[in-house]
Enzyme design. Structure first.
Site, PDB file in Angstrom:
ATOM      1  CE  LYS A  67      -4.526   0.815   0.303  1.00 25.60           C
ATOM      2  NZ  LYS A  67      -5.601  -0.142  -0.024  1.00 25.60           N
TER       3      LYS A  67
HETATM    4  N1  GLU Z   1      -7.256   0.133  -3.137  1.00 27.33           N
HETATM    5  C1  GLU Z   1      -8.038  -1.026  -3.429  1.00 27.33           C
HETATM    6  C2  GLU Z   1      -8.113  -1.931  -2.223  1.00 27.33           C
HETATM    7  O1  GLU Z   1      -7.984  -1.491  -1.097  1.00 27.33           O
HETATM    8  C3  GLU Z   1      -7.595  -1.718  -4.701  1.00 27.33           C
HETATM    9  C4  GLU Z   1      -6.197  -2.258  -4.698  1.00 27.33           C
HETATM   10  C5  GLU Z   1      -5.741  -2.785  -6.074  1.00 27.33           C
HETATM   11  O2  GLU Z   1      -6.515  -2.809  -7.014  1.00 27.33           O
HETATM   12  O3  GLU Z   1      -4.577  -3.164  -6.141  1.00 27.33           O
HETATM   13  O4  GLU Z   1      -8.371  -3.090  -2.340  1.00 27.33           O
END
Ligand code: GLU
Length: 426
Positions: free
Chosen positions: A115
């Site tokens: 993240k």
């Molecule tokens: N931000 C989204 C989540 O928390 C998508 C993450 C992604 O597509 O890699 O799952």
């Protein structure tokens, strides 16, 4: 804090990373994991902190702080979004990265968890400032990202334009176009059909399963949605148009609105697009935004940020099913209260996994330069979500526990197995 508030809201852990570790421990106990494995799976593999100098429109330079955390890569490259928000902290990003590890394992896609976040207030920045911030942040994290290392995507207050800038920046640095370095891109740049609504659509498939096991029909069911960004707004649209549910309450970051007979979702979407908020929507009464969590409803979707439902308000939550469209909206202490009361909770690492699942399809399409139809994306997503729901439900039944612990049991056992067959280097 006044004495009264202190007694009204019992103390509980609100640090998201500590919460993530508590959730992990519950599953580790069910699985009887040894201490070495717990140590490996609990901690983030890599944390990068960067300073991002940005020339603002007025000529001055502001320096922002940014993070990229890779929690675990045992099952594949790190994967997870990038968040632009004034409240971002390193511990929050670590929590979100670990939730990505468990989320990808829950739905069985071959990724670890990562993240990113930048501490900034995107709502007060111009498009030019945001572009310069995004590009410099991408440049700073370039050494650790890439299609086979770590693949960012959108999260709170980032979107397909942000992803296009990152893809372009990384391509400039590497000297060739690198489609698979981020997902959630515009269709014109190797994005996937259906990625925009994927988080919401995946959640709808999980909610249908939850309704089936709970004997609830979605037609005319009362739905409350707390958070009206990509996930919440698309969910409101899909659950009303495809399943005939009645959206009775909506909150965004500024306001809440309520109508027990149902809010016109198309009108709400138009109003939000035109004014930037749901405040002032016709045919709905204004209510405080956090009261949306407390309206009587069949399905409640917390779709905003962490810690929306805590010991401070859980007693007032009156939903039969809760589907976590946000990451981390319900605390472990509130989880226990809800479970004891018989509320069926679809945890984030299952309920909102549709987004990263279609991100995976996008990455696969980019690698093959062969693009799927929207029908194929939807059908494959439906299969994935139904299988994941069945796996999680079976684990929850087996240990007579809630769906969150069930999901963690599924996820942690998959990551632990990968870790143990790989072994610890060197
Ligand atoms: N931000 C989204 C989540 O928390 C998508 C993450 C992604 O597509 O890699 O799952």
């Amino acid at each position: 804090m006044s004495l009264q508030t202190a007694t009204a809201a019992p103390a509980e852990e609100l640090n998201p990373f500590k919460i993530a570790q508590q959730q992990f421990e519950i599953a580790a106990n069910y699985l009887d994991l040894d201490d070495s494995m717990r140590q490996v799976l609990k901690n983030a593999k890599r944390q990068l902190v960067v300073s991002i100098p940005v020339k603002m429109d007025g000529g001055q330079v502001c320096v922002f702080e940014g993070y990229r955390v890779q929690h675990n890569v045992a099952r594949g490259p790190a994967k997870g979004g990038i968040r632009f928000h004034p409240g971002v902290t390193l511990d929050e990003v670590k929590a979100l990265a670990s939730w990505m590890t468990w989320k990808c394992a829950t739905v069985g896609i071959p990724y670890g968890g990562g993240k990113g976040g930048v501490v900034c207030d995107p709502k007060s920045m111009s498009k030019g400032e945001l572009e310069r911030l995004t590009r410099r942040y991408a440049f700073e994290i370039a050494p650790i990202i890439g299609p086979d290392r770590d693949i960012p995507a959108p999260d709170v207050y980032t979107d397909e334009q942000t992803m296009a800038w990152i893809m372009d920046t990384i391509s400039m640095v590497r000297g060739h176009t690198e489609l698979g370095v981020v997902t959630g891109k515009p269709i014109a740049l190797g994005g996937s059909q259906g990625r925009g609504e994927a988080t919401a659509r995946g959640c709808l498939y999980a909610v249908r399963e939850a309704c089936r096991v709970r004997g609830i029909t979605l037609r005319d069911a009362r739905v409350a949605i707390h958070g009206f960004g990509n996930a919440g707004a698309n969910f409101a649209r899909l659950v009303s148009s495809e399943d005939g549910a009645r959206v009775v309450a909506i909150a965004d970051s500024r306001a809440g609105v309520y109508n027990e007979h149902g809010i016109g979702v198309q009108a709400a979407l138009r109003h939000k697009a035109e004014t930037g908020t749901v405040a002032g929507l016709h045919n709905a009464e204004p209510i405080p935004r956090d009261e949306v969590l407390e309206v009587e409803c069949d399905l409640l979707c917390p779709a905003a940020l962490e810690n929306s439902i805590t010991l401070a308000n859980v007693e007032r939550v009156r939903a039969r099913i809760i589907a976590e469209l946000a990451n981390g909206p319900v605390t472990p202490a509130a989880d226990r209260v809800l479970f004891d009361r018989g509320v069926f909770l679809l945890p984030d690492i299952l309920a909102n996994a549709g987004g990263v699942t279609v991100s995976y399809y996008e990455w696969v399409q980019d690698q093959y330069s062969y693009f799927w139809t929207e029908d194929r994306v939807r059908d494959t997503l439906e299969q994935t979500m139904r299988t994941a729901f069945a796996d999680v439900y079976a684990a929850a039944e087996r240990f007579r526990t809630d769906m969150r612990a069930g999901a963690y049991v599924v996820a942690v056992s998959r990551v632990a197995e990968a870790t143990s067959v790989r072994g610890i280097f060197p």
